[in-house]
Scaffold this active site. Structure first.
Site, PDB file in Angstrom:
ATOM      1  N   ILE A 236      47.393  61.330  15.014  1.00  0.00           N
ATOM      2  CA  ILE A 236      46.861  62.541  14.400  1.00  0.00           C
ATOM      3  C   ILE A 236      46.415  62.177  12.996  1.00  0.00           C
ATOM      4  O   ILE A 236      47.093  61.431  12.286  1.00  0.00           O
ATOM      5  CB  ILE A 236      47.907  63.677  14.375  1.00  0.00           C
ATOM      6  CG1 ILE A 236      47.288  64.958  13.825  1.00  0.00           C
ATOM      7  CG2 ILE A 236      49.146  63.293  13.596  1.00  0.00           C
ATOM      8  CD1 ILE A 236      48.186  66.179  13.963  1.00  0.00           C
ATOM      9  N   CYS A 237      45.238  62.656  12.610  1.00  0.00           N
ATOM     10  CA  CYS A 237      44.709  62.336  11.294  1.00  0.00           C
ATOM     11  C   CYS A 237      43.876  63.508  10.801  1.00  0.00           C
ATOM     12  O   CYS A 237      43.674  64.493  11.512  1.00  0.00           O
ATOM     13  CB  CYS A 237      43.858  61.060  11.347  1.00  0.00           C
ATOM     14  SG  CYS A 237      42.388  61.217  12.382  1.00  0.00           S
ATOM     15  N   LYS A 238      43.402  63.408   9.570  1.00  0.00           N
ATOM     16  CA  LYS A 238      42.571  64.451   9.000  1.00  0.00           C
ATOM     17  C   LYS A 238      41.193  64.453   9.661  1.00  0.00           C
ATOM     18  O   LYS A 238      40.713  63.441  10.156  1.00  0.00           O
ATOM     19  CB  LYS A 238      42.418  64.242   7.495  1.00  0.00           C
ATOM     20  CG  LYS A 238      43.714  64.361   6.712  1.00  0.00           C
ATOM     21  CD  LYS A 238      43.462  64.106   5.235  1.00  0.00           C
ATOM     22  CE  LYS A 238      44.755  64.205   4.431  1.00  0.00           C
ATOM     23  NZ  LYS A 238      44.528  63.924   2.993  1.00  0.00           N
TER      24      LYS A 238
END
EC number: 3.1.3.78
Length: 257
Positions: free
Chosen positions: A106-108
């Site tokens: 999960i990342c921006k």
């Protein structure tokens, strides 16, 4: 499980929930392209003892995953391949990305690069413009990802950091210990040899001036200035040679992923 506080560089399923089985990265997926993950729609299947059990297909092995009692979680783990599959949309400003080794990250939304934390992968994933792939749309082949960085082991603290230069033999500042080191040993070796050579030449010139201009210096005291300059240049070069000879060297963890 809630994904709001999950670190962006760590797998969404921690080791405490994975039992004794450690996910592995299949080597034949090394040329695959990372893709954004959309939570697949879960369905209900009928069984003799129940009216309907919510299930989804694993995004890695396509096995059915039972969602009974897990609908409050953001991701669930497949019991067949031990990989994570999202069942809820990511938090605001976040997105799911699956590494070619099948690790779900999960990342921006604005992230351009992300590192896979698995020890047997350690890829530097260049996200770029990522196309969302729905459950009904098959994945399209993509061009190989161009490497834009490598992991470097700091020569001072031993921690690993991301070095974005595409060439070695440069100086790098570790973000952990804030100390300067050389990425590769060729640069300090060359500069140390160069400064030693220049320093010794200056010292020999200074000694030659001292011996050859003894009588001349008694009449012209400005000659002492040339002696001092020659000795000073030689001393500075030798000090710089000691600096480059003693500088710590940081080495790349491995080649470009």
């Amino acid at each position: 499980m809630a994904a709001d506080g999950v670190d962006e560089r760590s797998p969404l399923l921690s080791a405490s929930h994975s039992g004794n089985v450690t996910p592995t990265a299949p080597p034949y997926l090394q040329e695959s392209s990372p893709r954004a993950e959309l939570p697949p729609p879960y369905t209900a299947i009928a069984s003799p003892g129940t009216s309907g059990i919510p299930v989804i297909n694993c995004r890695v092995c396509q096995s059915l995953i039972n969602l009974d009692g897990k609908l409050h979680q953001h991701v669930v783990k497949c019991t067949v391949c031990n990989e994570a599959t999202p069942i809820k949309t990511p938090p605001t400003g976040k997105k799911y990305v699956r590494c070619p080794c099948n690790c779900l990250l999960i990342c921006k939304d604005t992230s351009r690069r992300i590192g896979c934390p698995r020890p047997n992968c350690r890829r530097i994933i260049n996200l770029g413009p990522v196309m969302l792939i729905s459950e009904e749309q098959p994945a399209q082949p993509a061009l190989p990802i161009q490497p834009e960085g490598t992991r470097v082991v700091c020569g001072h603290c031993g921690n690993t950091f991301l070095w974005m230069e595409l060439r070695f033999n440069t100086l790098a500042k570790c973000p952990h210990c804030k100390k300067i080191s050389s990425v590769g040993s060729a640069l300090p070796r060359r500069r140390c040899c160069a400064y030693v050579t220049i320093g010794m030449i200056c010292i020999f010139i200074a000694v030659g001036l001292t011996v050859g201009t003894q009588d001349f210096s008694r009449r012209f005291h400005a000659t002492y200035v040339s002696w001092a300059i020659a000795y000073l240049l030689g001393l500075i070069c030798l000090i710089r040679a000691c600096y480059w000879g003693a500088i710590r060297v940081s080495y790349p963890e491995h080649g470009f992923a």
